[in-house]
Design an enzyme around this catalytic site. Structure first.
Site, short mmCIF file in Angstrom:
data_model
loop_
_atom_site.label_atom_id
_atom_site.label_comp_id
_atom_site.label_asym_id
_atom_site.label_seq_id
_atom_site.Cartn_x
_atom_site.Cartn_y
_atom_site.Cartn_z
N LEU A 13 0.83 -1.20 0.00
CA LEU A 13 0.00 0.00 0.00
C LEU A 13 0.86 1.24 0.00
CD1 LEU A 13 -2.71 -1.13 2.57
CD2 LEU A 13 -2.83 -1.18 0.08
N CYS A 14 0.30 2.33 -0.47
CA CYS A 14 0.95 3.62 -0.53
C CYS A 14 1.57 3.95 0.83
CB CYS A 14 -0.06 4.69 -0.92
SG CYS A 14 0.64 6.31 -1.15
N PRO A 15 2.79 4.41 0.85
CA PRO A 15 3.66 4.83 -0.26
C PRO A 15 4.65 3.77 -0.71
CG PRO A 15 4.64 5.58 1.77
CD PRO A 15 3.36 4.83 2.14
#
Length: 78
Positions: A13-15
């Site tokens: 997941l981001c980042p």
């Protein structure tokens, strides 16, 4: 001769996809191609935006099933 590298950033997941792209590109030469496989839909925006800011070129981005696939050409380090 330019090389093509594949990065599996699925289930991150981001980042993290952008961080992994950055870490991988640091090991590549200008003209190389990096193809990134992600499952985070935010990567379709975040990775190309990061690449543009850092002088790399977006070659392609598309979806295959649940995967988001982004191809970049490595630019000259700034």
């Amino acid at each position: 001769m330019p090389q093509t590298i594949t990065l599996d950033a699925r289930r991150l997941l981001c980042p993290l996809p952008v961080i992994r792209v950055q870490q991988t590109i640091e090991q590549l030469a200008a003209g190389d191609t990096l193809t990134v496989y992600c499952t985070d839909p935010g990567a379709l925006h975040d990775v190309p935006a990061w690449a543009r800011i850092h002088g790399h070129t977006l070659l392609d981005s598309h979806t295959e099933g649940r995967d988001y696939i982004i191809s970049l050409q490595v630019g000259t380090p700034t």
